[in-house]
Design a protein around this motif. Structure first.
Motif, PDB file in Angstrom:
ATOM      1  N   ALA A   1     -16.969  -8.516  12.877  1.00 40.41           N
ATOM      2  CA  ALA A   1     -15.578  -8.079  12.747  1.00 40.41           C
ATOM      3  C   ALA A   1     -15.078  -8.443  11.368  1.00 40.41           C
ATOM      4  O   ALA A   1     -15.423  -9.510  10.822  1.00 40.41           O
ATOM      5  CB  ALA A   1     -14.711  -8.734  13.814  1.00 40.41           C
ATOM      6  N   LEU A   2     -14.294  -7.567  10.798  1.00 42.45           N
ATOM      7  CA  LEU A   2     -13.694  -7.843   9.496  1.00 42.45           C
ATOM      8  C   LEU A   2     -12.351  -7.134   9.435  1.00 42.45           C
ATOM      9  O   LEU A   2     -12.070  -6.215  10.222  1.00 42.45           O
ATOM     10  CB  LEU A   2     -14.612  -7.403   8.357  1.00 42.45           C
ATOM     11  N   ALA A   3     -11.532  -7.594   8.501  1.00 41.14           N
ATOM     12  CA  ALA A   3     -10.198  -7.012   8.322  1.00 41.14           C
ATOM     13  C   ALA A   3      -9.886  -6.967   6.838  1.00 41.14           C
ATOM     14  O   ALA A   3     -10.264  -7.878   6.082  1.00 41.14           O
ATOM     15  CB  ALA A   3      -9.162  -7.831   9.070  1.00 41.14           C
ATOM     16  N   PHE A   4      -9.219  -5.929   6.402  1.00 40.21           N
ATOM     17  CA  PHE A   4      -8.872  -5.797   4.990  1.00 40.21           C
ATOM     18  C   PHE A   4      -7.659  -4.873   4.863  1.00 40.21           C
ATOM     19  O   PHE A   4      -7.292  -4.151   5.796  1.00 40.21           O
ATOM     20  CB  PHE A   4     -10.055  -5.231   4.199  1.00 40.21           C
ATOM     21  N   TRP A   5      -7.048  -4.975   3.675  1.00 42.48           N
ATOM     22  CA  TRP A   5      -5.861  -4.171   3.385  1.00 42.48           C
ATOM     23  C   TRP A   5      -6.252  -2.925   2.611  1.00 42.48           C
ATOM     24  O   TRP A   5      -7.132  -2.962   1.748  1.00 42.48           O
ATOM     25  CB  TRP A   5      -4.855  -4.965   2.549  1.00 42.48           C
TER      26      TRP A   5
ATOM     27  N   VAL B   1      -1.740  -0.793   4.610  1.00 47.18           N
ATOM     28  CA  VAL B   1      -2.046  -0.976   6.031  1.00 47.18           C
ATOM     29  C   VAL B   1      -3.203  -1.961   6.131  1.00 47.18           C
ATOM     30  O   VAL B   1      -4.093  -1.992   5.274  1.00 47.18           O
ATOM     31  CB  VAL B   1      -2.429   0.347   6.725  1.00 47.18           C
ATOM     32  N   LYS B   2      -3.170  -2.774   7.179  1.00 49.61           N
ATOM     33  CA  LYS B   2      -4.262  -3.706   7.420  1.00 49.61           C
ATOM     34  C   LYS B   2      -5.132  -3.134   8.524  1.00 49.61           C
ATOM     35  O   LYS B   2      -4.626  -2.804   9.616  1.00 49.61           O
ATOM     36  CB  LYS B   2      -3.725  -5.071   7.824  1.00 49.61           C
ATOM     37  N   ILE B   3      -6.419  -3.034   8.245  1.00 54.11           N
ATOM     38  CA  ILE B   3      -7.354  -2.421   9.181  1.00 54.11           C
ATOM     39  C   ILE B   3      -8.334  -3.486   9.668  1.00 54.11           C
ATOM     40  O   ILE B   3      -8.878  -4.264   8.872  1.00 54.11           O
ATOM     41  CB  ILE B   3      -8.129  -1.270   8.511  1.00 54.11           C
ATOM     42  N   GLY B   4      -8.546  -3.499  10.937  1.00 54.59           N
ATOM     43  CA  GLY B   4      -9.557  -4.366  11.515  1.00 54.59           C
ATOM     44  C   GLY B   4     -10.703  -3.520  12.056  1.00 54.59           C
ATOM     45  O   GLY B   4     -10.471  -2.522  12.746  1.00 54.59           O
TER      46      GLY B   4
ATOM     47  N   GLU C   1      -5.729  -1.402 -12.118  1.00 54.47           N
ATOM     48  CA  GLU C   1      -5.511  -1.238 -13.560  1.00 54.47           C
ATOM     49  C   GLU C   1      -4.718  -2.419 -14.134  1.00 54.47           C
ATOM     50  O   GLU C   1      -4.992  -2.904 -15.221  1.00 54.47           O
ATOM     51  CB  GLU C   1      -4.784   0.075 -13.826  1.00 54.47           C
ATOM     52  N   HIS C   2      -3.708  -2.875 -13.367  1.00 55.10           N
ATOM     53  CA  HIS C   2      -2.910  -4.007 -13.829  1.00 55.10           C
ATOM     54  C   HIS C   2      -3.565  -5.351 -13.514  1.00 55.10           C
ATOM     55  O   HIS C   2      -3.233  -6.367 -14.120  1.00 55.10           O
ATOM     56  CB  HIS C   2      -1.511  -3.959 -13.189  1.00 55.10           C
ATOM     57  N   ASN C   3      -4.472  -5.348 -12.526  1.00 56.07           N
ATOM     58  CA  ASN C   3      -5.149  -6.599 -12.148  1.00 56.07           C
ATOM     59  C   ASN C   3      -6.654  -6.345 -12.082  1.00 56.07           C
ATOM     60  O   ASN C   3      -7.229  -6.217 -10.989  1.00 56.07           O
ATOM     61  CB  ASN C   3      -4.639  -7.098 -10.789  1.00 56.07           C
ATOM     62  N   PRO C   4      -7.304  -6.243 -13.233  1.00 57.43           N
ATOM     63  CA  PRO C   4      -8.734  -5.923 -13.240  1.00 57.43           C
ATOM     64  C   PRO C   4      -9.535  -6.933 -12.404  1.00 57.43           C
ATOM     65  O   PRO C   4      -9.348  -8.139 -12.502  1.00 57.43           O
ATOM     66  CB  PRO C   4      -9.103  -5.997 -14.718  1.00 57.43           C
ATOM     67  N   GLY C   5     -10.411  -6.361 -11.569  1.00 58.60           N
ATOM     68  CA  GLY C   5     -11.282  -7.218 -10.760  1.00 58.60           C
ATOM     69  C   GLY C   5     -10.641  -7.791  -9.529  1.00 58.60           C
ATOM     70  O   GLY C   5     -11.248  -8.645  -8.855  1.00 58.60           O
ATOM     71  N   ILE C   6      -9.433  -7.342  -9.165  1.00 61.28           N
ATOM     72  CA  ILE C   6      -8.739  -7.963  -8.021  1.00 61.28           C
ATOM     73  C   ILE C   6      -9.467  -7.716  -6.705  1.00 61.28           C
ATOM     74  O   ILE C   6      -9.494  -8.578  -5.821  1.00 61.28           O
ATOM     75  CB  ILE C   6      -7.278  -7.456  -7.937  1.00 61.28           C
ATOM     76  N   THR C   7     -10.113  -6.536  -6.574  1.00 60.67           N
ATOM     77  CA  THR C   7     -10.804  -6.263  -5.305  1.00 60.67           C
ATOM     78  C   THR C   7     -12.058  -7.108  -5.134  1.00 60.67           C
ATOM     79  O   THR C   7     -12.530  -7.296  -4.009  1.00 60.67           O
ATOM     80  CB  THR C   7     -11.184  -4.775  -5.226  1.00 60.67           C
ATOM     81  N   LYS C   8     -12.599  -7.622  -6.285  1.00 64.65           N
ATOM     82  CA  LYS C   8     -13.746  -8.532  -6.176  1.00 64.65           C
ATOM     83  C   LYS C   8     -13.277  -9.964  -5.920  1.00 64.65           C
ATOM     84  O   LYS C   8     -13.901 -10.722  -5.174  1.00 64.65           O
ATOM     85  CB  LYS C   8     -14.586  -8.467  -7.445  1.00 64.65           C
TER      86      LYS C   8
ATOM     87  N   ASN D   1     -10.132  -4.873  -0.832  1.00 63.49           N
ATOM     88  CA  ASN D   1     -11.110  -3.830  -1.163  1.00 63.49           C
ATOM     89  C   ASN D   1     -11.134  -2.782  -0.054  1.00 63.49           C
ATOM     90  O   ASN D   1     -11.541  -3.067   1.086  1.00 63.49           O
ATOM     91  CB  ASN D   1     -12.492  -4.462  -1.317  1.00 63.49           C
ATOM     92  N   PRO D   2     -10.730  -1.541  -0.329  1.00 62.37           N
ATOM     93  CA  PRO D   2     -10.698  -0.510   0.724  1.00 62.37           C
ATOM     94  C   PRO D   2     -12.096  -0.034   1.119  1.00 62.37           C
ATOM     95  O   PRO D   2     -12.223   0.721   2.076  1.00 62.37           O
ATOM     96  CB  PRO D   2      -9.900   0.618   0.081  1.00 62.37           C
ATOM     97  N   ALA D   3     -13.117  -0.468   0.383  1.00 58.65           N
ATOM     98  CA  ALA D   3     -14.479  -0.063   0.713  1.00 58.65           C
ATOM     99  C   ALA D   3     -15.283  -1.252   1.244  1.00 58.65           C
ATOM    100  O   ALA D   3     -16.492  -1.336   1.093  1.00 58.65           O
ATOM    101  CB  ALA D   3     -15.165   0.538  -0.519  1.00 58.65           C
ATOM    102  N   LEU D   4     -14.589  -2.196   1.864  1.00 57.69           N
ATOM    103  CA  LEU D   4     -15.254  -3.403   2.341  1.00 57.69           C
ATOM    104  C   LEU D   4     -16.259  -3.089   3.452  1.00 57.69           C
ATOM    105  O   LEU D   4     -17.270  -3.770   3.594  1.00 57.69           O
ATOM    106  CB  LEU D   4     -14.211  -4.412   2.822  1.00 57.69           C
ATOM    107  N   TYR D   5     -15.950  -2.080   4.248  1.00 64.67           N
ATOM    108  CA  TYR D   5     -16.891  -1.683   5.303  1.00 64.67           C
ATOM    109  C   TYR D   5     -17.723  -0.510   4.774  1.00 64.67           C
ATOM    110  O   TYR D   5     -17.310   0.631   4.766  1.00 64.67           O
ATOM    111  CB  TYR D   5     -16.134  -1.274   6.567  1.00 64.67           C
ATOM    112  N   ARG D   6     -18.857  -0.822   4.223  1.00 64.83           N
ATOM    113  CA  ARG D   6     -19.708   0.190   3.591  1.00 64.83           C
ATOM    114  C   ARG D   6     -20.514   0.953   4.649  1.00 64.83           C
ATOM    115  O   ARG D   6     -20.848   0.386   5.694  1.00 64.83           O
ATOM    116  CB  ARG D   6     -20.656  -0.487   2.584  1.00 64.83           C
TER     117      ARG D   6
END
Length: 461
Positions: free
Chosen positions: A337-341, A327-330, A351-358, A364-369
């Protein structure tokens, strides 16, 4: 006569009054109809066009073969046919009016010569009495009777079915009305489709042929959608329960099934297809020592961080970039304002793509800290696919078909029958001579004369 001669010398009038033109136009329209039946039309033609050589596809597009019934050349053929029928009718109408009005004299020479034996009767009594009885018989068998007397001889005449001369014009009128209805439907009608999720609604449709969207002027709400399957997995029955909402009020409700369309404000809805789409997303929000689980649809909002920020579900995807449900959240917080998946299987992706969220912060699901979002699942929902059209020419075409059938009945099952009777004295008796003429159906004329004779003899009540 002078007017006819003037018209016959006019080459344009002569061209459009030609029966050959009628036949040629009917053949061309029939061939076009065959092409329109064989060649996929409008949206259905897309895949077929891709299989054609580019040059041939360009010609097909230029001629609008895939939108044949709305193409200018087809409408031109229809217009020429209408002009041809109108001018043909006007050209021949005076002759038909003369035939309709003509009433041949019953005492003209040669009318009663060489009559068959059954058409000459002899009766005792006076000529007047025999003429009265025959007049009554004719009136019952044929219709109103005109009488003429001269020199001891009485002539009677009766006729029926003069309207049959106008049958061909009624046929022409029927064809014109049908063509007019088809043209009106082609120009002022529309056709499109819309997909509505169960529980959702729509107020616009996608027009066929990529012509954009069109507002309906009301909302169509899918209250429920059900589908039944055979054991083989093939769909057995699918049904949409629809409500039509206008001005905030439900104006009509109905169940839509295949071959059972619904109509609202002149627009018809057909059950066309169905499919599955992502429905509600089950989203967990963790942060500041709290955890909340929400069930949300696309477009829905919710507050986080004590109301300091607003989050909205922008998109729900069942399999985003082959990485599974997401899901894409705004999020809007003040002027930021920011949006992320948020992927359901983000741990496996990392695990298959190390570092992909960086590398891709939008994943990154924790983009809004200090909050972290987790997608626990997406419920699948059905949508109903509706075909929508409006054809204002349908009632006109129906009326034209009625007129056309009436014209055929008038032309082929009606005839102008005329009966002439001379009553004079011969060999001391009243002699009754009966003659008749008709433009078609002589058997019917003989039957009506025979009935008149039987009535005269008192054999038929």
């Amino acid at each position: 006569m002078q007017e006819e001669k003037t018209k016959s010398k006019n080459p344009v009038w002569s061209f459009f009054s030609s029966v050959r033109l009628t036949i040629a136009l009917l053949i061309l329209i029939a061939l076009a109809a065959v092409v329109g039946t064989v060649v996929p039309q409008q949206d259905a033609a897309g895949e077929s066009l891709q299989k054609l050589p580019p040059a041939l596809a360009a010609i097909v597009k230029a001629l609008q073969v895939t939108d044949l019934y709305r193409s200018p050349w087809f409408l031109l053929l229809m217009g020429l046919l209408m002009a041809n029928l109108v001018i043909c009718s006007l050209n021949r109408l005076p002759a038909s009016l003369r035939l309709y009005r003509r009433r041949p004299e019953p005492d003209r020479p040669g009318l009663y010569e060489n009559l068959p034996p059954g058409r000459v009767l002899a009766a005792e009594g006076s000529v007047e009495d025999a003429a009265d009885r025959m007049g009554q018989a004719l009136e019952k068998s044929i219709g109103s009777v005109e009488r003429k007397t001269h020199g001891g001889t009485v002539w009677l005449s009766a006729h029926r079915g003069a309207w049959s001369y106008f049958g061909v014009y009624v046929i022409h009128a029927g064809v014109l009305i049908i063509v007019l209805g088809a043209v009106i439907g082609s120009i002022f009608g529309f056709e499109g489709h819309v997909n509505i999720p169960a529980g959702g609604s729509a107020d616009a449709i996608e027009l066929r042929g990529g012509k954009g969207t069109m507002k309906l002027g009301f909302d169509v709400r899918c209250d429920d959608f059900t589908v039944e399957f055979y054991d083989s997995g093939m769909p057995k029955l699918y049904r949409s329960d629809l409500s039509f909402v206008k001005g905030g009020e439900v104006r009509a409700r109905g169940s839509l099934m295949v071959n059972h369309p619904l109509e609202f404000e002149g627009i018809r809805f057909y059950q066309s297809t169905y499919g599955a789409i992502p429905g509600e997303a089950v989203l967990a929000v963790e942060g500041k020592g709290q955890r909340a689980v929400k069930r949300l649809r696309q477009g829905e909002r919710f507050a986080i961080d004590g109301g300091k920020a607003q989050a909205e579900i922008l998109r729900i995807e069942g399999n985003l970039m082959r990485m599974g449900p997401a899901v894409k959240i705004g999020i809007t917080a003040g002027d930021k304002a920011l949006a992320f998946w948020v992927f359901q299987f983000i741990d496996a992706i990392e695990e298959h793509n190390p570092g992909i969220t960086k590398q891709v912060p939008q994943f990154n699901p924790a983009l809004y800290r200090p909050y972290r979002f987790a997608l626990e699942g997406i419920e699948t929902a059905f949508y109903t696919g509706l075909k929508v059209n409006r054809d204002p020419g349908v009632p006109i075409v129906g009326a034209g078909a009625f007129v056309l059938v009436a014209g055929f009945l008038l032309t082929f099952f009606s005839s102008h029958r005329q009966v002439f009777v001379r009553v004079d004295r011969s060999d001391g008796k009243a002699r009754i001579s009966i003659a008749g003429r008709c433009n078609r159906d002589p058997v019917r004329l003989d039957r009506e004369i025979g009935r008149a004779v039987r009535l005269y003899r008192g054999e038929t009540p």
